[in-house]
Design a protein around this motif. Structure first.
Motif, short mmCIF file in Angstrom:
data_model
loop_
_atom_site.label_atom_id
_atom_site.label_comp_id
_atom_site.label_asym_id
_atom_site.label_seq_id
_atom_site.Cartn_x
_atom_site.Cartn_y
_atom_site.Cartn_z
N LEU A 140 10.11 4.67 -3.78
CA LEU A 140 9.00 3.99 -3.11
C LEU A 140 7.97 5.01 -2.64
N THR A 141 6.69 4.72 -2.90
CA THR A 141 5.61 5.60 -2.47
C THR A 141 4.67 4.85 -1.52
N LYS A 142 3.85 5.61 -0.83
CA LYS A 142 2.83 5.00 0.03
C LYS A 142 1.88 4.16 -0.81
N GLY A 143 1.61 4.60 -2.02
CA GLY A 143 0.74 3.84 -2.93
C GLY A 143 1.29 2.46 -3.23
N ASP A 144 2.61 2.36 -3.38
CA ASP A 144 3.22 1.04 -3.60
C ASP A 144 2.94 0.12 -2.41
N LEU A 145 3.03 0.65 -1.21
CA LEU A 145 2.82 -0.15 0.00
C LEU A 145 1.35 -0.52 0.17
N ILE A 146 0.45 0.36 -0.21
CA ILE A 146 -0.98 0.07 -0.10
C ILE A 146 -1.37 -1.05 -1.06
N GLU A 147 -0.65 -1.18 -2.17
CA GLU A 147 -0.93 -2.25 -3.12
C GLU A 147 -0.69 -3.63 -2.51
N LEU A 148 0.02 -3.69 -1.40
CA LEU A 148 0.22 -4.96 -0.72
C LEU A 148 -1.09 -5.51 -0.17
N ASN A 149 -2.14 -4.73 -0.22
CA ASN A 149 -3.46 -5.19 0.20
C ASN A 149 -4.01 -6.21 -0.79
N SER A 150 -3.41 -6.31 -1.96
CA SER A 150 -3.79 -7.31 -2.95
C SER A 150 -3.08 -8.62 -2.62
N GLN A 151 -3.48 -9.67 -3.31
CA GLN A 151 -2.86 -10.97 -3.09
C GLN A 151 -1.78 -11.21 -4.14
N GLY A 152 -0.73 -11.92 -3.75
CA GLY A 152 0.27 -12.35 -4.70
C GLY A 152 1.18 -11.25 -5.20
N ILE A 153 1.72 -10.46 -4.29
CA ILE A 153 2.60 -9.35 -4.67
C ILE A 153 3.91 -9.45 -3.90
N CYS A 154 5.01 -9.13 -4.59
CA CYS A 154 6.29 -8.98 -3.95
C CYS A 154 6.91 -7.68 -4.46
N ILE A 155 7.31 -6.84 -3.52
CA ILE A 155 8.03 -5.62 -3.86
C ILE A 155 9.45 -5.77 -3.36
#
Length: 159
Positions: A140-155
């Motif tokens: 897991l990277t910080k970039g993965d978490l920042i992508e949560l700023n998009s809509q419709g994502i589940c990690i």
């Protein structure tokens, strides 16, 4: 339409508030900071009224994880885990680091945690999850978490 973030797990997770927001009475606030800015002048408020106070706007941007006891309509369409938490996350460097530390500290060997960004308000959008991915905690990277700023994502994060 509004996008909300959630953390879901089959086991309980700790609730945290890493903001620097304090709950106090108007009387206590006047002693602490008589010049505090307020939408209503402090002298016009009841001294026993409880208010929220922070030194700066930056103090409000910390991570919060709190139990979701009043979920949006149809949240269970997506999230099937037993425990669901509101995730207040501002996508700043500070809150991203806090979320990373929270996940590293709280994901155990047998656990999988889901971190969601879901949009509500448009009945067509609630049924769309554009990106669902699985990531090991070590990858897991910080970039993965920042992508949560998009809509419709589940990690889905597992140990």
């Amino acid at each position: 339409m509004s996008t909300f973030n959630f953390i879901a797990s089959d086991t309980q997770l700790p609730e945290v508030d890493l903001t620097n927001v304090k709950r106090m009475t108007v009387k206590e606030l006047k002693k602490l900071n008589p010049q505090a800015r307020s939408p209503v002048p402090l002298d016009e408020l009841d001294e026993n009224l409880e208010v929220l106070y922070c030194e700066s706007e930056e103090d409000m941007k910390g991570l919060t994880v709190s139990f979701c006891n009043n979920p949006p309509y149809n949240l269970d369409y997506h999230i099937k885990k037993k425990y669901v938490y509101w995730l207040r996350y501002d996508f700043t460097e500070k809150s991203t680091e806090q979320l990373m530390e929270y996940l590293q500290k709280n994901i155990k060997e047998i656990q999988q945690v889901e971190v969601w960004a879901i949009t509500f308000g448009n009945k067509d959008d609630i049924y769309k999850v554009k990106d669902k991915r699985k990531i090991k905690l070590l990858d897991l990277t910080k970039g993965d978490l920042i992508e949560l700023n998009s809509q419709g994502i589940c990690i889905q994060i597992s140990y």
